[in-house]
Structure formats: structure tokens, C-alpha cells
Design a protein around this motif. Structure first.
Motif, PDB file in Angstrom:
ATOM      1  N   VAL A 132      36.850  47.599 -32.184  1.00 17.82           N
ATOM      2  CA  VAL A 132      37.090  46.960 -33.480  1.00 17.82           C
ATOM      3  C   VAL A 132      38.575  46.684 -33.729  1.00 17.82           C
ATOM      4  O   VAL A 132      38.931  45.770 -34.465  1.00 17.82           O
ATOM      5  N   GLU A 133      39.435  47.453 -33.091  1.00 17.34           N
ATOM      6  CA  GLU A 133      40.874  47.280 -33.311  1.00 17.34           C
ATOM      7  C   GLU A 133      41.356  45.865 -33.004  1.00 17.34           C
ATOM      8  O   GLU A 133      42.343  45.396 -33.577  1.00 17.34           O
ATOM      9  N   ASP A 134      40.652  45.183 -32.102  1.00 17.72           N
ATOM     10  CA  ASP A 134      41.144  43.866 -31.681  1.00 17.72           C
ATOM     11  C   ASP A 134      40.959  42.780 -32.730  1.00 17.72           C
ATOM     12  O   ASP A 134      41.517  41.691 -32.591  1.00 17.72           O
ATOM     13  N   THR A 135      40.185  43.077 -33.774  1.00 16.98           N
ATOM     14  CA  THR A 135      39.788  42.011 -34.703  1.00 16.98           C
ATOM     15  C   THR A 135      40.649  41.939 -35.958  1.00 16.98           C
ATOM     16  O   THR A 135      40.495  40.999 -36.739  1.00 16.98           O
ATOM     17  N   VAL A 136      41.507  42.915 -36.184  1.00 13.51           N
ATOM     18  CA  VAL A 136      42.304  42.905 -37.423  1.00 13.51           C
ATOM     19  C   VAL A 136      43.575  43.733 -37.227  1.00 13.51           C
ATOM     20  O   VAL A 136      43.560  44.742 -36.521  1.00 13.51           O
ATOM     21  N   VAL A 137      44.657  43.266 -37.845  1.00 15.23           N
ATOM     22  CA  VAL A 137      45.917  44.029 -37.848  1.00 15.23           C
ATOM     23  C   VAL A 137      46.281  44.234 -39.314  1.00 15.23           C
ATOM     24  O   VAL A 137      46.358  43.270 -40.075  1.00 15.23           O
ATOM     25  N   LEU A 150      48.944  45.035 -24.858  1.00 16.80           N
ATOM     26  CA  LEU A 150      50.170  45.838 -24.945  1.00 16.80           C
ATOM     27  C   LEU A 150      49.840  47.331 -25.055  1.00 16.80           C
ATOM     28  O   LEU A 150      50.436  48.170 -24.376  1.00 16.80           O
ATOM     29  N   LYS A 151      48.842  47.652 -25.919  1.00 21.60           N
ATOM     30  CA  LYS A 151      48.529  49.074 -26.117  1.00 21.60           C
ATOM     31  C   LYS A 151      47.676  49.663 -24.995  1.00 21.60           C
ATOM     32  O   LYS A 151      47.338  50.837 -25.040  1.00 21.60           O
ATOM     33  N   SER A 152      47.331  48.850 -23.978  1.00 17.84           N
ATOM     34  CA  SER A 152      46.786  49.443 -22.756  1.00 17.84           C
ATOM     35  C   SER A 152      47.951  50.009 -21.954  1.00 17.84           C
ATOM     36  O   SER A 152      47.776  50.884 -21.112  1.00 17.84           O
ATOM     37  N   ALA A 153      49.157  49.500 -22.200  1.00 19.43           N
ATOM     38  CA  ALA A 153      50.337  49.940 -21.442  1.00 19.43           C
ATOM     39  C   ALA A 153      51.132  51.000 -22.189  1.00 19.43           C
ATOM     40  O   ALA A 153      51.586  51.970 -21.580  1.00 19.43           O
ATOM     41  N   VAL A 154      51.314  50.807 -23.491  1.00 21.42           N
ATOM     42  CA  VAL A 154      52.170  51.729 -24.258  1.00 21.42           C
ATOM     43  C   VAL A 154      51.601  51.984 -25.656  1.00 21.42           C
ATOM     44  O   VAL A 154      50.987  51.106 -26.251  1.00 21.42           O
ATOM     45  N   THR A 155      51.829  53.204 -26.145  1.00 23.59           N
ATOM     46  CA  THR A 155      51.651  53.492 -27.582  1.00 23.59           C
ATOM     47  C   THR A 155      52.859  54.342 -27.977  1.00 23.59           C
ATOM     48  O   THR A 155      53.830  54.433 -27.213  1.00 23.59           O
ATOM     49  N   ALA A 156      52.813  54.949 -29.155  1.00 26.15           N
ATOM     50  CA  ALA A 156      53.989  55.712 -29.585  1.00 26.15           C
ATOM     51  C   ALA A 156      53.579  57.081 -30.096  1.00 26.15           C
ATOM     52  O   ALA A 156      52.493  57.263 -30.671  1.00 26.15           O
ATOM     53  N   LEU A 157      54.471  58.032 -29.905  1.00 24.61           N
ATOM     54  CA  LEU A 157      54.299  59.371 -30.463  1.00 24.61           C
ATOM     55  C   LEU A 157      54.680  59.329 -31.944  1.00 24.61           C
ATOM     56  O   LEU A 157      55.347  58.389 -32.390  1.00 24.61           O
ATOM     57  N   ASP A 195      44.966  39.465 -30.223  1.00 25.88           N
ATOM     58  CA  ASP A 195      44.078  40.631 -30.226  1.00 25.88           C
ATOM     59  C   ASP A 195      44.849  41.798 -30.834  1.00 25.88           C
ATOM     60  O   ASP A 195      46.029  42.015 -30.496  1.00 25.88           O
ATOM     61  N   GLY A 196      44.200  42.561 -31.674  1.00 29.08           N
ATOM     62  CA  GLY A 196      44.861  43.717 -32.299  1.00 29.08           C
ATOM     63  C   GLY A 196      45.397  44.707 -31.267  1.00 29.08           C
ATOM     64  O   GLY A 196      46.376  45.406 -31.530  1.00 29.08           O
ATOM     65  N   GLY A 197      44.781  44.766 -30.090  1.00 35.16           N
ATOM     66  CA  GLY A 197      45.251  45.667 -29.046  1.00 35.16           C
ATOM     67  C   GLY A 197      46.638  45.314 -28.544  1.00 35.16           C
ATOM     68  O   GLY A 197      47.290  46.108 -27.865  1.00 35.16           O
ATOM     69  N   ASP A 198      47.108  44.123 -28.891  1.00 37.53           N
ATOM     70  CA  ASP A 198      48.457  43.705 -28.499  1.00 37.53           C
ATOM     71  C   ASP A 198      49.501  44.050 -29.553  1.00 37.53           C
ATOM     72  O   ASP A 198      50.657  43.632 -29.414  1.00 37.53           O
ATOM     73  N   VAL A 199      49.114  44.749 -30.602  1.00 37.44           N
ATOM     74  CA  VAL A 199      50.049  44.986 -31.704  1.00 37.44           C
ATOM     75  C   VAL A 199      50.291  46.488 -31.858  1.00 37.44           C
ATOM     76  O   VAL A 199      49.375  47.261 -32.119  1.00 37.44           O
ATOM     77  N   LEU A 200      51.536  46.880 -31.666  1.00 37.81           N
ATOM     78  CA  LEU A 200      51.938  48.287 -31.788  1.00 37.81           C
ATOM     79  C   LEU A 200      52.931  48.407 -32.933  1.00 37.81           C
ATOM     80  O   LEU A 200      54.026  47.846 -32.873  1.00 37.81           O
ATOM     81  N   LYS A 201      52.527  49.132 -33.990  1.00 35.22           N
ATOM     82  CA  LYS A 201      53.412  49.297 -35.152  1.00 35.22           C
ATOM     83  C   LYS A 201      54.118  50.634 -35.051  1.00 35.22           C
ATOM     84  O   LYS A 201      53.478  51.665 -34.853  1.00 35.22           O
ATOM     85  N   ILE A 202      55.437  50.607 -35.208  1.00 34.61           N
ATOM     86  CA  ILE A 202      56.207  51.858 -35.271  1.00 34.61           C
ATOM     87  C   ILE A 202      57.085  51.724 -36.507  1.00 34.61           C
ATOM     88  O   ILE A 202      58.088  51.006 -36.483  1.00 34.61           O
ATOM     89  N   GLY A 203      56.680  52.339 -37.579  1.00 35.64           N
ATOM     90  CA  GLY A 203      57.382  52.125 -38.848  1.00 35.64           C
ATOM     91  C   GLY A 203      57.281  50.646 -39.202  1.00 35.64           C
ATOM     92  O   GLY A 203      56.195  50.055 -39.173  1.00 35.64           O
ATOM     93  N   ASP A 204      58.430  50.026 -39.477  1.00 28.79           N
ATOM     94  CA  ASP A 204      58.407  48.611 -39.838  1.00 28.79           C
ATOM     95  C   ASP A 204      58.686  47.696 -38.647  1.00 28.79           C
ATOM     96  O   ASP A 204      58.861  46.491 -38.817  1.00 28.79           O
ATOM     97  N   THR A 205      58.741  48.288 -37.449  1.00 29.44           N
ATOM     98  CA  THR A 205      58.867  47.451 -36.252  1.00 29.44           C
ATOM     99  C   THR A 205      57.465  47.199 -35.702  1.00 29.44           C
ATOM    100  O   THR A 205      56.681  48.133 -35.527  1.00 29.44           O
ATOM    101  N   ILE A 206      57.180  45.928 -35.492  1.00 35.07           N
ATOM    102  CA  ILE A 206      55.868  45.575 -34.941  1.00 35.07           C
ATOM    103  C   ILE A 206      56.094  44.913 -33.585  1.00 35.07           C
ATOM    104  O   ILE A 206      56.636  43.808 -33.501  1.00 35.07           O
TER     105      ILE A 206
END
Ligand SMILES: NC(=O)NCCC[C@H](N)C(=O)O
Length: 258
Positions: free
Chosen positions: A66-71, A164-171, A115-126
Motif C-alpha cells: 500500500v505504501e506505493d500508492t500515497v505519500v 529507493l527504499k529497497s536500497a536505503v531507509t533511515a534510523l 511510487d511511494g516506495g521511492d520516497v524517503l522522508k527524513i524530517g523535512d528532507t524528502i
């Protein structure tokens, strides 16, 4: 109070027909997949997340992701236009669900794909991955939707994995974690910690030091434990056969003031 709600979507009876792009197709055990999905939802519930089921999309094999359908950023839900044509029918049900939650709704339009899977939010950096599913128009539209709200959108290339989030996420402290062989340009991230397994790159913040992780990344779980994090491990093996990961099975809504 920030919200702790998470959207999830029950696996379609056609799950086994889901797309595979970068890996060989393996048989998916539907019964086991449903059990794994229920355990995943339970792990969210057990850590204080109110899980909300989006109406099932039984004709869409990949709808569980479901993550891929909305950010969602702040109170705005950007309904995506998935890069794979076969996934486009997934979005109307998600749009209804976020509208019911009181989000303002915005859309990615043709020719954009995202795709939402391409979007990694870290604070206000997307960070947004430009790869097989998200095109340049999609990146521009994401920028136009969220930069006026205070976000800084950083586009990064993705060529080795699905998203993107298949490659990286954030702590939780903002350190980006990734498996080097799968990450195009690790130096784009200000603080980058390499992890020893591909699926070790995927974490969902459950709250406090707890990180939801896949059972397929035991060495990374040890590494993160040693750094003071507390992995909560779930087996999502049937979804991994379809290039899914812990991040893509839910949409966490942390910023809804409702
Ligand atoms: N965000 C994600 O990692 N989504 C996984 C999507 C897997 C699905 N089989 C697809 O190819 O679209």
C-alpha cells in the motif's frame, strides 16, 4: 498530539501474480502470506499503532504494498500514479481512506509516475528516487506539491533495485542505512551506515528505540542492536518473493493532527 495511525491493505487473492522485476519469480504460498501479513499488522498494533484497513483491491495482485500508492507529508496526501500500469487501479481506494482521515488530497498526473516506495522522508528532507517506477515528471510534481509546505526535495538515482527504499531507509536519528551493492550513490546522504544484508536496509520506526525489521536480516539486526536500537523482527518471506519489504506493507501517518 501527533498521530500514530497506519494504513494497511489485506493481500489480494491474486497476490502470487504480483510483479517481479529484479529477481526471479518464486512460488508464493498465499496462506502463509496472509499469516505473515496478519503478524505484521499485529506488530504495528502491539507498538501502539492504530491500523486502518484500506478497502481490499482483490483484482490488484500488488495492492498489499500500500505504501506505493500515497505519500503523506504534513496533512497532505499525494496520491501517486504508479509506474507499473497494472498498479494504477489501486489508488482510488487509498484516496478514499486518506480523505476519510481528513487529509488534503493532491495527485500525481500523467505524464508523471511516482511510487511511494521511492520516497524517503527524513524530517523535512524528502529524498525521491528516480528509477524504474518514478520518472522526472513525477519528481517535479512531488517537488511542486511539498516544497511550498516547507520540504526540501532531493532527487537521487535508483538503478539497482525496484525503489529507493529497497536500497536505503533511515534510523530514527536520521542516519541513512543501506546495503552498498544496492545503493547507487551512498555519498549523496550526509550520514550513511552500510549494513551487511540487502533486506537489512529496511526499517520502520515503531517508536522509541524499536525498529520493525525483516527476519531475513539477522546480521543487520545484531549490528543495530549493538548500536542501541531494538529490532522487532517479522517474517515477510512471501512478500520478499515479490520484492516487498517491511516499509511497503503500511503507510505510517505520524503528522495528522486529528
Ligand atoms: N515499496 C515497495 O517496496 N513496494 C514493493 C512493491 C512490489 C511489487 N511486486 C511491485 O513490483 O510493484
Amino acid at each position: 498530539m501527533p498521530s500514530k495511525k497506519a494504513l494497511v491493505r489485506r493481500p489480494s487473492p491474486r497476490l502470487a501474480e504480483g510483479l517481479v522485476t529484479h529477481i526471479a519469480r518464486e512460488r508464493v504460498d498465499h496462506g502463509l502470506a496472509v499469516e505473515q501479513w496478519e503478524a505484521y499488522v499485529e506488530a504495528l498494533d502491539a507498538h501502539g499503532w492504530e491500523t486502518l484497513e484500506v478497502d481490499p483491491a482483490d483484482d490488484c495482485p500488488d495492492s498489499v504494498f500500500v505504501e506505493d500508492t500515497v505519500v503523506v507529508y504534513r496533512n497532505v496526501a499525494l496520491i501517486t500514479r504508479p509506474g507499473a500500469e497494472s498498479r494504477r487501479a489501486e489508488t482510488p481506494g487509498v484516496e478514499e481512506a486518506v480523505a476519510r482521515l481528513g487529509c488534503s488530497v493532491n495527485w500525481i498526473w500523467e505524464p508523471g509516475t511516482l511510487d511511494g516506495g521511492d520516497v524517503l522522508k527524513i524530517g523535512d528532507t524528502i529524498y525521491v528516487g528516480r528509477g524504474g517506477r518514478t520518472n522526472a515528471a513525477g519528481v517535479q510534481q512531488l517537488r511542486a506539491a511539498f516544497e511550498p509546505l516547507g520540504a526540501r526535495v532531493v532527487a537521487v538515482p535508483v538503478s539497482k533495485v525496484l525503489h529507493l527504499k529497497s536500497a536505503v531507509t533511515a534510523l530514527p536519528d536520521g542516519t541513512v542505512i543501506g546495503h552498498i551493492p544496492m545503493t547507487d550513490v551512498p555519498s549523496l546522504f550526509p550520514r550513511f551506515l552500510p549494513v551487511p544484508e540487502e533486506s537489512g536496509a529496511h526499517v520502520v520506526h515503531l517508536g522509541g528505540a524499536k525498529l520493525l525489521m525483516a527476519a531475513s536480516a539477522p546480521k543487520t539486526a545484531d549490528l543495530l542492536t549493538d548500536l542501541g536500537h531494538e529490532p522487532v523482527v517479522v517474517d515477510i518471506g512471501e512478500f520478499e518473493k515479490l520484492e516487498g519489504c517491511v516499509t511497503c506493507l503500511s503507510v505510517r501517518l505520524r503528522e495528522l493532527y486529528v
